[in-house]
Enzyme design. Structure first.
Site, PDB file in Angstrom:
ATOM      1  CB  THR A 165     -11.939   3.150 -19.213  1.00  0.00           C
ATOM      2  OG1 THR A 165     -12.495   4.340 -18.135  1.00  0.00           O
ATOM      3  CG2 THR A 165     -11.976   4.132 -20.601  1.00  0.00           C
ATOM      4  CB  THR A 202     -11.667  14.914 -12.468  1.00  0.00           C
ATOM      5  OG1 THR A 202     -13.112  15.106 -11.777  1.00  0.00           O
ATOM      6  CG2 THR A 202     -10.856  15.749 -12.001  1.00  0.00           C
ATOM      7  CB  SER A 417      -0.336  -5.561 -18.924  1.00  0.00           C
ATOM      8  OG  SER A 417      -0.662  -5.542 -17.510  1.00  0.00           O
TER       9      SER A 417
END
Length: 417
Positions: A165, A202, A417
Site C-alpha cells: 500500500t 500489525t 484522498s
C-alpha cells in the site's frame, strides 16, 4: 518510486532477494482496480494438499472481517489435510464494514474455493488499505479465474509488490537448513509501512516452508518467535485492524519430519524461522512511512523481561525521541523521560544510557566524559543503536523503530484522498 508513487525509502535494500522456490506453493498477481486503476492489487497463493497452516493476527478489538474469518477457520482445523489458498487485496481493508464485510469475505473465498477445487474452510483472505469503505469484491472475483490459470512457483516477488500500500519497496527474506535427509527451505514476503505496533501482526506476512511438521508444532514454532520479531517493532504505535501472519508448511522437503522442536533439526528450524521473521520485521521498520533512520533500542538490566519491553517500547514510541532522532539531535534527556513514563521499575541513580558505544548518562547524571560533538556526529548515521541499562536485574529486550519526520504527516494527512 514505490507502488503508491512515494520515493523509495533511503533505508531500503538494494534489491529484492532471490527467494528459494518452496515446493507446493504457487503465486499469481493481477490488477482488479480495488482502489486504483493500473496497479497490481490482488495476489492469489495456492498451497498443496497435506500442508500445515499456522497463523497470528492483530489483537485489535475492531478486527476486520477477514481476520475474524481466518481465526475461525484455523480454530476449527477442518479439512486440515486438503489443499489451501490465500487471497490478498490491497487498497481496501474491509474493516468496520459490518455484515457486508463478512459477506464480501464469503464471496471472495467461495470464488477461490470453486476456482481451485478447495474446501472453503481452507481459503484464507487478507485485505489492507482504507478502513470503513465497502470492499468491491466483485472486482476481485472477476479476475480469480485468470489468477488461477496463472499460478507459478516463481511468483513470490510479484506477490510481494501486489500487497503493497504505502510501502515503497517489496519485502522478502529466506533461509535454508541442512537437516536430516535433506535441506529445508523457508521463504517469506511481507507488507507494512504504517500502523505498525504490537500486538500481532500489525502487517501482512506470508511465510512458506517445505518442512514436514504437524500444525500444532508449526503454531508453537511461530508463537515462540513473535515477541522478539513482529511484536518488537513499531513505527507509529498504532495497531491495525486488518493484519495477519500466515505460515504454511508443505511437507515437500526430503528431510525427516520434525516431531520435536527440542531436537537438533527442530531447534535449527525454529532458529531459521525466527531469523526470517526478524528480517521481515526489520524490513517493515526500514520502510516506515517517512523514515530516514533505522533505530535499534537495547534495554538491559531490567527487573523483568516485561519491564524491559515496557521501557523499550516507551522509548521507541515517544514522539519526542523520534523527532529528535529525525533532527539528529543528541537529546538524551528525552530517553530519560521515556524511561520514567514507561511504568517499569527504574532508579535514576542506577540508569546508564548509551548512544552507540558512547556512554552519555550514568549514575543519575551526565557522563563525566560526555562529548556533545561526538554524540551529535553519531546521530547523523542512518542506523542508530540506543542502549539503556536499568541496573536492576537480568531482564532484557531489543526492539526496532524509526524516526518521525514530516514525511509521515504528508503520507497520512491525505491517505483517503
Amino acid at each position: 518510486m514505490g507502488k503508491a508513487g512515494l520515493p523509495v525509502s533511503p533505508l531500503a535494500p538494494t534489491s529484492f532477494p532471490d527467494l528459494p522456490v518452496i515446493e507446493g506453493v504457487e503465486f499469481a498477481s493481477g490488477a482488479a482496480g480495488v482502489k486504483y486503476q493500473g496497479r497490481t492489487d490482488v495476489t492469489l497463493i495456492r498451497i498443496a494438499e497435506g500442508s500445515s497452516i499456522a497463523g497470528a493476527f492483530t489483537k485489535s478489538s475492531t478486527r476486520a472481517a477477514c481476520i475474524l474469518d481466518n481465526q475461525d477457520k484455523l480454530a476449527r482445523g477442518k479439512d486440515d489435510k486438503a489443499g489451501a489458498a490465500i487471497i490478498v487485496n490491497s487498497g481496501n481493508a474491509n474493516a468496520f464494514t459490518g455484515a457486508r464485510g463478512r459477506e464480501s469475505v464469503t464471496a471472495v473465498t467461495g470464488a477461490v474455493a470453486q476456482a481451485l477445487d478447495l474446501p472453503e474452510g481452507r481459503v484464507y483472505s487478507s485485505s489492507t488499505g482504507v478502513i470503513g469503505e465497502p470492499l468491491p469484491h466483485a472486482r476481485i472475483i472477476a479476475i480469480i479465474g485468470d489468477l488461477a490459470t496463472g499460478l507459478d512457483q516463481g511468483g513470490a516477488a510479484d506477490a510481494a509488490r501486489a500487497i503493497m500500500t504505502t510501502d515503497t519497496f517489496p519485502k522478502g527474506a529466506s533461509a535454508t537448513i541442512a537437516a536430516d535427509g535433506g535441506d529445508i527451505h523457508i521463504a517469506g514476503i511481507a507488507k507494512g509501512s504504517g500502523m505498525i505496533a504490537p500486538d500481532m501482526a500489525t502487517m501482512l506476512v506470508y511465510i512458506f516452508t517445505d518442512a514436514r511438521i504437524a500444525p500444532t508444532l508449526l503454531q508453537q514454532a511461530l508463537d515462540r518467535g513473535l515477541s522478539s520479531t513482529f511484536n518488537a517493532i513499531t513505527v507509529d504505535s498504532d495497531t491495525s485492524t486488518s493484519d495477519a501472519l500466515i505460515l504454511a508448511a508443505t511437507g515437500r522437503s526430503p528431510a525427516a519430519e520434525i516431531t520435536d522442536l527440542a531436537s537438533a533439526d527442530g531447534q535449527a528450524f525454529v532458529t531459521a524461522l525466527h531469523g526470517v521473521m526478524r528480517d521481515l520485521a526489520q524490513l517493515v521498520v526500514r520502510d516506515g512511512e517517512g523514515a530516514t533512520k533505522f533505530v535499534e533500542i537495547q534495554v538491559t538490566g531490567a527487573a523483568s523481561d516485561g519491564d524491559a519491553h515496557r521501557v523499550a517500547m516507551s522509548i521507541a514510541n515517544s514522539p519526542l525521541v523520534k523527532t529528535a532522532i529525525a533532527g539528529e539531535d543528541a537529546n538524551w534527556g528525552r530517553i530519560v523521560a521515556a524511561v520514567g513514563k514507561s511504568g517499569a521499575k527504574a532508579d535514576r541513580d542506577l540508569l546508564t544510557i548509551r548512544f552507540g558505544d558512547m556512554v552519555v548518562a550514568e549514575n543519575g547524571w551526565r557522563a563525566p566524559d560526555y562529548d556533545e560533538d561526538k554524540t551529535s556526529a553519531y546521530m547523523k548515521n542512518s542506523e542508530l543503536v540506543i542502549g539503556v541499562d536499568l541496573g536492576l536485574g537480568q531482564g532484557a529486550r531489543t526492539v526496532w523503530t524509526c524516526d518521525l519526520t514530516h514525511g509521515y504527516i504528508d503520507i497520512n494527512a491525505d491517505y483517503r484522498s
